[in-house]
Scaffold this motif. Structure first.
Motif, PDB file in Angstrom:
ATOM      1  N   LEU A  10     -18.899  -3.257  -8.341  1.00 43.55           N
ATOM      2  CA  LEU A  10     -18.609  -4.076  -7.171  1.00 43.55           C
ATOM      3  C   LEU A  10     -18.744  -3.278  -5.883  1.00 43.55           C
ATOM      4  O   LEU A  10     -18.584  -2.065  -5.863  1.00 43.55           O
ATOM      5  N   GLN A  11     -19.037  -3.991  -4.806  1.00 43.73           N
ATOM      6  CA  GLN A  11     -19.088  -3.404  -3.474  1.00 43.73           C
ATOM      7  C   GLN A  11     -17.684  -3.344  -2.895  1.00 43.73           C
ATOM      8  O   GLN A  11     -17.022  -4.362  -2.776  1.00 43.73           O
ATOM      9  N   LEU A  12     -17.250  -2.149  -2.515  1.00 40.19           N
ATOM     10  CA  LEU A  12     -15.926  -2.054  -1.893  1.00 40.19           C
ATOM     11  C   LEU A  12     -15.959  -2.576  -0.460  1.00 40.19           C
ATOM     12  O   LEU A  12     -14.981  -3.122   0.033  1.00 40.19           O
ATOM     13  N   GLY A  13     -17.079  -2.414   0.193  1.00 36.62           N
ATOM     14  CA  GLY A  13     -17.207  -2.909   1.573  1.00 36.62           C
ATOM     15  C   GLY A  13     -16.204  -2.265   2.493  1.00 36.62           C
ATOM     16  O   GLY A  13     -15.937  -1.064   2.395  1.00 36.62           O
ATOM     17  N   GLU A  14     -15.613  -3.086   3.349  1.00 41.57           N
ATOM     18  CA  GLU A  14     -14.691  -2.580   4.373  1.00 41.57           C
ATOM     19  C   GLU A  14     -13.459  -1.904   3.774  1.00 41.57           C
ATOM     20  O   GLU A  14     -12.764  -1.156   4.452  1.00 41.57           O
ATOM     21  N   LEU A  15     -13.219  -2.196   2.507  1.00 41.67           N
ATOM     22  CA  LEU A  15     -12.033  -1.664   1.850  1.00 41.67           C
ATOM     23  C   LEU A  15     -12.006  -0.141   1.889  1.00 41.67           C
ATOM     24  O   LEU A  15     -10.946   0.475   2.079  1.00 41.67           O
ATOM     25  N   SER A  16     -13.191   0.460   1.732  1.00 39.23           N
ATOM     26  CA  SER A  16     -13.252   1.920   1.696  1.00 39.23           C
ATOM     27  C   SER A  16     -12.956   2.557   3.047  1.00 39.23           C
ATOM     28  O   SER A  16     -12.838   3.773   3.140  1.00 39.23           O
ATOM     29  N   GLU A  17     -12.837   1.731   4.083  1.00 43.93           N
ATOM     30  CA  GLU A  17     -12.498   2.242   5.412  1.00 43.93           C
ATOM     31  C   GLU A  17     -11.064   1.902   5.804  1.00 43.93           C
ATOM     32  O   GLU A  17     -10.597   2.278   6.880  1.00 43.93           O
ATOM     33  N   GLN A  18     -10.381   1.121   4.934  1.00 41.91           N
ATOM     34  CA  GLN A  18      -9.009   0.718   5.237  1.00 41.91           C
ATOM     35  C   GLN A  18      -8.053   1.873   4.996  1.00 41.91           C
ATOM     36  O   GLN A  18      -7.951   2.386   3.890  1.00 41.91           O
ATOM     37  N   LEU A  19      -7.343   2.236   6.042  1.00 47.81           N
ATOM     38  CA  LEU A  19      -6.410   3.358   5.951  1.00 47.81           C
ATOM     39  C   LEU A  19      -5.432   3.208   4.795  1.00 47.81           C
ATOM     40  O   LEU A  19      -5.285   4.104   3.965  1.00 47.81           O
ATOM     41  N   GLY A  20      -4.770   2.059   4.723  1.00 42.84           N
ATOM     42  CA  GLY A  20      -3.746   1.860   3.703  1.00 42.84           C
ATOM     43  C   GLY A  20      -4.298   1.945   2.292  1.00 42.84           C
ATOM     44  O   GLY A  20      -3.676   2.528   1.411  1.00 42.84           O
ATOM     45  N   TYR A  21      -5.474   1.388   2.109  1.00 44.77           N
ATOM     46  CA  TYR A  21      -6.082   1.385   0.781  1.00 44.77           C
ATOM     47  C   TYR A  21      -6.377   2.793   0.300  1.00 44.77           C
ATOM     48  O   TYR A  21      -5.975   3.209  -0.790  1.00 44.77           O
ATOM     49  N   VAL A  22      -7.079   3.553   1.124  1.00 43.65           N
ATOM     50  CA  VAL A  22      -7.485   4.894   0.736  1.00 43.65           C
ATOM     51  C   VAL A  22      -6.286   5.838   0.662  1.00 43.65           C
ATOM     52  O   VAL A  22      -6.229   6.744  -0.166  1.00 43.65           O
ATOM     53  N   LEU A  23      -5.295   5.569   1.501  1.00 42.16           N
ATOM     54  CA  LEU A  23      -4.074   6.379   1.501  1.00 42.16           C
ATOM     55  C   LEU A  23      -3.307   6.187   0.192  1.00 42.16           C
ATOM     56  O   LEU A  23      -2.860   7.149  -0.448  1.00 42.16           O
ATOM     57  N   LYS A  24      -3.165   4.935  -0.206  1.00 45.10           N
ATOM     58  CA  LYS A  24      -2.454   4.622  -1.444  1.00 45.10           C
ATOM     59  C   LYS A  24      -3.184   5.199  -2.655  1.00 45.10           C
ATOM     60  O   LYS A  24      -2.565   5.775  -3.558  1.00 45.10           O
ATOM     61  N   ARG A  25      -4.485   5.025  -2.659  1.00 48.60           N
ATOM     62  CA  ARG A  25      -5.294   5.552  -3.758  1.00 48.60           C
ATOM     63  C   ARG A  25      -5.153   7.062  -3.867  1.00 48.60           C
ATOM     64  O   ARG A  25      -4.995   7.609  -4.962  1.00 48.60           O
ATOM     65  N   ALA A  26      -5.234   7.737  -2.735  1.00 48.95           N
ATOM     66  CA  ALA A  26      -5.110   9.201  -2.718  1.00 48.95           C
ATOM     67  C   ALA A  26      -3.723   9.615  -3.191  1.00 48.95           C
ATOM     68  O   ALA A  26      -3.570  10.554  -3.984  1.00 48.95           O
ATOM     69  N   GLN A  27      -2.711   8.903  -2.741  1.00 51.99           N
ATOM     70  CA  GLN A  27      -1.336   9.242  -3.120  1.00 51.99           C
ATOM     71  C   GLN A  27      -1.140   9.126  -4.625  1.00 51.99           C
ATOM     72  O   GLN A  27      -0.511   9.992  -5.253  1.00 51.99           O
ATOM     73  N   LEU A  28      -1.690   8.088  -5.229  1.00 51.98           N
ATOM     74  CA  LEU A  28      -1.561   7.920  -6.680  1.00 51.98           C
ATOM     75  C   LEU A  28      -2.233   9.064  -7.421  1.00 51.98           C
ATOM     76  O   LEU A  28      -1.677   9.613  -8.381  1.00 51.98           O
ATOM     77  N   LYS A  29      -3.429   9.432  -6.983  1.00 50.74           N
ATOM     78  CA  LYS A  29      -4.143  10.536  -7.616  1.00 50.74           C
ATOM     79  C   LYS A  29      -3.356  11.838  -7.506  1.00 50.74           C
ATOM     80  O   LYS A  29      -3.259  12.606  -8.470  1.00 50.74           O
ATOM     81  N   VAL A  30      -2.815  12.085  -6.335  1.00 50.78           N
ATOM     82  CA  VAL A  30      -2.081  13.328  -6.103  1.00 50.78           C
ATOM     83  C   VAL A  30      -0.816  13.381  -6.962  1.00 50.78           C
ATOM     84  O   VAL A  30      -0.507  14.408  -7.560  1.00 50.78           O
ATOM     85  N   PHE A  31      -0.108  12.265  -7.053  1.00 55.27           N
ATOM     86  CA  PHE A  31       1.091  12.225  -7.896  1.00 55.27           C
ATOM     87  C   PHE A  31       0.740  12.437  -9.367  1.00 55.27           C
ATOM     88  O   PHE A  31       1.440  13.141 -10.090  1.00 55.27           O
ATOM     89  N   GLU A  32      -0.336  11.810  -9.818  1.00 49.90           N
ATOM     90  CA  GLU A  32      -0.794  12.006 -11.200  1.00 49.90           C
ATOM     91  C   GLU A  32      -1.049  13.480 -11.471  1.00 49.90           C
ATOM     92  O   GLU A  32      -0.615  14.027 -12.486  1.00 49.90           O
ATOM     93  N   ASN A  33      -1.783  14.091 -10.547  1.00 49.68           N
ATOM     94  CA  ASN A  33      -2.103  15.505 -10.711  1.00 49.68           C
ATOM     95  C   ASN A  33      -0.844  16.356 -10.702  1.00 49.68           C
ATOM     96  O   ASN A  33      -0.707  17.290 -11.500  1.00 49.68           O
ATOM     97  N   PHE A  34       0.083  16.015  -9.819  1.00 47.64           N
ATOM     98  CA  PHE A  34       1.351  16.740  -9.756  1.00 47.64           C
ATOM     99  C   PHE A  34       2.067  16.682 -11.101  1.00 47.64           C
ATOM    100  O   PHE A  34       2.526  17.692 -11.631  1.00 47.64           O
ATOM    101  N   LEU A  35       2.148  15.496 -11.672  1.00 45.77           N
ATOM    102  CA  LEU A  35       2.833  15.331 -12.958  1.00 45.77           C
ATOM    103  C   LEU A  35       2.156  16.132 -14.069  1.00 45.77           C
ATOM    104  O   LEU A  35       2.839  16.726 -14.908  1.00 45.77           O
ATOM    105  N   ARG A  36       0.837  16.157 -14.056  1.00 45.30           N
ATOM    106  CA  ARG A  36       0.130  16.952 -15.060  1.00 45.30           C
ATOM    107  C   ARG A  36       0.439  18.433 -14.885  1.00 45.30           C
ATOM    108  O   ARG A  36       0.725  19.136 -15.859  1.00 45.30           O
TER     109      ARG A  36
END
Lengths: 173, 173
Positions: free
Chosen positions: A32-58
């Motif tokens: 799928l095309q993410l479109g404007e979503l990939s420029e949305q601050l909240g979207y990318v911020l949340k995604r990054a936060q989840l990845k970072v927490f996952e990595n932290f737990l590992r």
DNA sequence: TATTGTTATACTCTATAACTATA
DNA sequence: TATAGTTATAGAGTATAACAATA
């Protein structure tokens, strides 16, 4: 099993999204095309936060510390003699929710509540010897496995710049 | 009251932390030292994310759209003809949890499920006319009130740099 | 009367198993 | 047999009210 659960999540990895289809010879749906979503601050911020927490737990799997627990230990170490309300509110944790969290840390002998002699309503928080030792190990793991990962990815200058911008957002947005 | 609840949260504002004490003439406890915490990626990332979501909800109060709902509408608009599984997995939402979310959007006449004629198991997702109109208004609000706030705070160059770094973390960490 | 720690409770998010209807 | 959507359910995280002990 209540304290553990480690880092074995499955969740929904957006990276794997829209795959999981067998390659038949059919029209084949594309990603799928993410479109404007990939420029949305909240979207990318949340995604990054989840990845970072996952990595932290590992990274912390051997010590069984969540990001929230790590932040409590760090803050208690840095601010000896403070009570539950002060530690909790500084971390944005509501006092009622802090009780179970402390029960957990205390049951693992990482920190202790001490009735204040000045104000017998208060519980002063301190790290136990084991708590200090675990925190020291945790800091090393975070530095060498977790934060180092960020340096590899962005470089030291960008890393610093990122933390600075996020702090600014956290404090002024 | 199940759909609303608006943006009236109280939570625990860390900014207000350690205040809320009456100014008696006593030893007076000072604000706590964050120490290494203010350099921890996860901590500052989570804090920033919460602030950004709060601001998003305030900006969208008139449209009653959460960040997650906004992302669904954006993705459905950009990818017409896709089914629930595809939209959900791209956003990192588990299919079971996507059902109630769609029920909500559909009950508000913002989007619709259409049984696919090719594969009668699938529900193709589309925006209704009202959904398109609401999304258009939402985009304007986000751009002028929400994302503009980020520009004011960081400047356009830093804003772009931030989004880029967060995307990199989200994709490669 | 106000505050600290606590209990009880509720609501949101997220996660898994299993059902149904279709394929 | 496998997949799409769904239901039921359970667990975290987060929120509020209210109580006992203490100030």
């Amino acid at each position: 099993m209540t304290v553990s659960k480690t880092a074995e999540k499955s969740s929904e990895k957006p990276a794997d999204a829209a795959k999981g289809r067998k390659d038949t010879g059919e029209p084949q749906a594309e990603a799928l095309q993410l479109g404007e979503l990939s420029e949305q601050l909240g979207y990318v911020l949340k995604r990054a936060q989840l990845k970072v927490f996952e990595n932290f737990l590992r990274c912390m799997a051997s010590l069984q510390l969540t990001p929230a627990q790590f932040s409590v230990l760090l803050l208690v170490e840095k601010n000896p003699g403070r009570n539950q309300t002060e530690i909790a509110s500084t971390l944005g944790i509501l006092r009622p929710n802090f009780v179970a969290m402390l029960d957990n840390l205390e049951s693992r002998d990482l920190c202790a509540r001490i009735r204040s002699t000045n104000d017998r309503r208060s519980h002063i928080l301190v790290l136990t010897d084991k708590g200090k030792a675990v925190l020291a190990r945790a800091k090393k793991l975070v530095a060498t496995k977790h934060e180092a990962r960020l340096n590899d990815l962005l470089g030291p200058a960008n890393r610093e710049s990122l933390i600075e911008m996020l702090s600014k957002i956290a404090n002024e947005f």
